[in-house]
Design a protein around this motif. Structure first.
Motif, mmCIF file in Angstrom:
data_model
loop_
_atom_site.group_PDB
_atom_site.id
_atom_site.type_symbol
_atom_site.label_atom_id
_atom_site.label_comp_id
_atom_site.label_asym_id
_atom_site.label_seq_id
_atom_site.Cartn_x
_atom_site.Cartn_y
_atom_site.Cartn_z
ATOM 1 N N VAL A 94 -21.151 -30.962 -19.288
ATOM 2 C CA VAL A 94 -21.016 -29.847 -19.894
ATOM 3 C C VAL A 94 -20.705 -29.949 -20.866
ATOM 4 C CG1 VAL A 94 -19.172 -28.342 -19.669
ATOM 5 C CG2 VAL A 94 -20.015 -29.094 -17.372
ATOM 6 N N ALA A 95 -21.404 -29.279 -21.587
ATOM 7 C CA ALA A 95 -20.952 -29.739 -23.575
ATOM 8 C C ALA A 95 -19.337 -28.181 -23.898
ATOM 9 C CB ALA A 95 -21.883 -28.290 -24.345
ATOM 10 N N LEU A 96 -18.409 -28.794 -24.663
ATOM 11 C CA LEU A 96 -17.129 -28.110 -25.282
ATOM 12 C C LEU A 96 -17.061 -27.839 -26.262
ATOM 13 C CD1 LEU A 96 -15.062 -30.074 -22.438
ATOM 14 C CD2 LEU A 96 -15.854 -27.813 -22.224
ATOM 15 N N SER A 97 -16.806 -26.536 -26.568
ATOM 16 C CA SER A 97 -15.927 -26.417 -28.010
ATOM 17 C C SER A 97 -15.258 -26.209 -28.447
ATOM 18 C CB SER A 97 -17.571 -24.813 -28.423
ATOM 19 O OG SER A 97 -17.054 -23.826 -27.642
ATOM 20 N N GLY A 98 -14.844 -26.611 -29.612
ATOM 21 C CA GLY A 98 -13.186 -26.887 -30.078
ATOM 22 C C GLY A 98 -12.723 -26.088 -31.289
ATOM 23 N N CYS A 99 -12.508 -25.959 -32.182
ATOM 24 C CA CYS A 99 -11.627 -25.399 -33.084
ATOM 25 C C CYS A 99 -12.447 -25.135 -33.730
ATOM 26 C CB CYS A 99 -10.434 -25.642 -33.444
ATOM 27 S SG CYS A 99 -9.068 -25.282 -32.250
ATOM 28 N N THR A 100 -13.167 -26.209 -34.885
ATOM 29 C CA THR A 100 -14.254 -25.910 -35.801
ATOM 30 C C THR A 100 -15.354 -25.076 -35.021
ATOM 31 O OG1 THR A 100 -13.257 -27.853 -36.301
ATOM 32 C CG2 THR A 100 -15.049 -27.197 -37.280
ATOM 33 N N ALA A 101 -16.261 -25.100 -33.738
ATOM 34 C CA ALA A 101 -17.028 -24.517 -33.760
ATOM 35 C C ALA A 101 -17.053 -23.826 -33.639
ATOM 36 C CB ALA A 101 -18.291 -25.602 -32.344
ATOM 37 N N GLY A 102 -15.182 -22.331 -33.045
ATOM 38 C CA GLY A 102 -15.400 -22.022 -32.499
ATOM 39 C C GLY A 102 -15.323 -21.009 -33.680
ATOM 40 N N ILE A 103 -14.466 -21.178 -34.613
ATOM 41 C CA ILE A 103 -14.690 -20.797 -36.112
ATOM 42 C C ILE A 103 -15.285 -20.584 -37.109
ATOM 43 C CG2 ILE A 103 -13.240 -21.302 -38.554
ATOM 44 C CD1 ILE A 103 -10.948 -22.815 -36.764
ATOM 45 N N ILE A 104 -16.605 -21.630 -37.106
ATOM 46 C CA ILE A 104 -17.614 -21.838 -37.770
ATOM 47 C C ILE A 104 -18.927 -20.701 -36.805
ATOM 48 C CG2 ILE A 104 -17.207 -23.078 -39.092
ATOM 49 C CD1 ILE A 104 -19.419 -24.704 -37.372
ATOM 50 N N GLY A 105 -18.662 -20.487 -35.112
ATOM 51 C CA GLY A 105 -19.012 -19.297 -34.529
ATOM 52 C C GLY A 105 -20.977 -19.675 -33.945
ATOM 53 N N ASP A 106 -20.430 -22.194 -33.755
ATOM 54 C CA ASP A 106 -21.638 -22.098 -32.797
ATOM 55 C C ASP A 106 -21.461 -22.118 -31.501
ATOM 56 O OD1 ASP A 106 -22.197 -23.594 -35.249
ATOM 57 O OD2 ASP A 106 -21.344 -25.699 -34.945
#
Length: 451
Positions: A94-106
């Motif tokens: 399960v790949a989980l996105s953190g804040c950095t990924a969420g902010i840049i739109g990954d």
């Protein structure tokens, strides 16, 4: 909630990596900055639980940096997923996105979908910290696994099969003991249980069976409500919402009766199980009469509770109904939204009509301290159920303290649970054994308190 929180009790949505680790042979892959996974892991070791399979420093992470912020990090995420599947043995990734990924739109879900399309057991979940706390992250991940891994299956309903959604892994320090106890109670009345998380779960094979359940059981005031409603829309599965953790004989029997009725089980068989369990419970309970009568001068009767809503309501109900405590304040710390707050107030008012004004929603432990400390300083007959944050000032005031909620760093918790008949007895042992900590207690110890 936009504010500074002193002495927090939960992590951000990325705390859902604990949800993944709670599924046997499931592996989280964190797409976040350096340290994010480690911070969450440090909090998740409540009661010195340990790292779990593939947890701790074994958790794969992209460790996103400035380059990813400028050029994107999806390429690194693909590489991390490939590497994890190559060197780690897992049934689900399960790949989980953190804040950095969420902010840049990954798009973590899209990247995971590329692997899923090739037949690999990979799921993506959008869990940046600004999506909420670990309770919200838990719901996000559970729904992601259902939609992307379990999939759009036509249900083959199996009578007696139930999916259980209860404790949030790691947020409740006793979740590893609670879930087996819940499963055991349900199996005794004839149900087949997909417990989904923990030691007694069969792992992904149970998750694959989710669509085939006769019904879903939500044992929680609010966390998981979105999940069971989603399952009702997706597979047409009805659900029973039971909002209070069943602690002690009275609550456990009530719980089994309501579940048995909803499941259409043989009432006589359910009552036979209840009678057998109650017979054992009350034999033990009656034998404590000498203790209560000889040490009555020592026993606390004022109750202060700080913890998540599920456990707080259940333990307060037990201690008020069966032991005779008077609730002075119950602090719910899992930060439900305004709609859920109103629902919780109604649940509390129904269960505790005499004490409905004793419920407080507070996520800041310093504010809780400022409310509780002056009150117990005047008491000497109070019991405080709480966390590391409540321990110091409670003991300094001469009142009784019992570990109950996160964070807990000064105990080893292996399989402890306060659920059910035996759980209620265990809670009594833990509470009243604190009377003896560091002192000798006799009948006359606190006799002056009666005058």
């Amino acid at each position: 909630m936009n504010c500074e929180i002193s002495q927090p009790r939960y992590t951000c949505a990325l705390g859902a990596q604990a949800t993944v680790l709670a599924i046997p042979y499931a592996i989280p892959i964190v797409h976040a900055g350096p340290g994010c996974s480690g911070i969450v892991t440090a909090f998740s070791r409540l009661g010195n639980h340990g790292e779990s399979y593939a947890g701790g420093n074994q958790i794969p992470s992209t460790n996103t940096d400035e380059t990813n912020v400028v050029f994107g990090g999806e390429k690194d995420l693909r590489s991390e997923i490939q590497g994890a599947m190559k060197v780690m043995k897992g049934d689900l990734f399960v790949a989980l996105s953190g804040c950095t990924a969420g902010i840049i739109g990954d798009n973590t879900t899209e990247v995971a979908g590329e692997f899923a399309d090739e037949g690999y057991p990979v799921v993506g979940a959008d869990t940046p910290g600004f999506k909420g706390n670990a309770y919200n992250g838990h719901e996000i991940v559970v729904k992601a696994i259902i939609d992307q891994f379990v999939g759009n299956k036509k249900p083959q309903v199996e009578k007696g099969l139930v999916n259980v959604f209860a404790d949030v892994p790691a947020q409740n320090p006793f979740w590893r003991g609670d879930l087996p106890q819940i499963k055991n109670l349900l199996e005794k009345i004839g149900l087949k249980v997909n417990i989904l998380f923990g030691i007694t779960s069969k792992g992904v094979s149970e998750w694959k069976e989710i669509p085939n359940a006769q019904f879903n059981l939500l044992l929680s005031p609010w966390v998981g409500l979105e999940v069971v409603e989603h399952l009702k829309r997706k597979y047409g599965t009805p659900y029973l919402h039971y909002p209070i953790l069943p602690v002690g004989a009275g609550q456990a029997s009530r719980f089994l009766r309501e579940v048995g009725k909803f499941a259409g089980l043989d009432e006589a068989k359910v009552e036979e199980v209840i009678k057998s369990e109650e017979d054992v419970y009350y034999k033990y309970f009656v034998d404590t009469a000498d203790f209560f009568s000889s040490l009555q001068n020592n026993l606390p009767f004022e109750l202060y509770v700080s913890g998540d809503s599920l456990s707080s309501f259940g333990v307060t109900k037990y201690l008020e109904d069966e032991i005779g405590f008077i609730p002075r304040a119950v602090f719910v710390t899992d930060n439900p939204n305004k709609k859920n707050e109103e629902n919780l107030r109604q649940i509390f008012a129904n269960e505790f009509p005499e004490y409905k004004d004793k419920l407080f929603f507070e996520i800041d432990s310093e504010i809780i301290r400022r409310k509780v400390e002056p009150e117990i300083a005047k008491s000497g007959r109070a019991l405080v159920l709480g966390s590391d944050w409540e321990k110091g000032y409670t003991k300094a005031s001469g009142n009784l303290f019992q570990y109950f909620s996160a964070p807990i760093t000064q105990q080893l918790i292996v399989s402890k649970s306060y659920v059910g008949y035996q759980g209620g007895l265990r809670l009594l042992e833990d509470i009243y054994n604190t009377l003896y900590e560091g002192k000798t207690v006799t009948y006359a110890t606190y006799s002056s308190k009666l005058t």
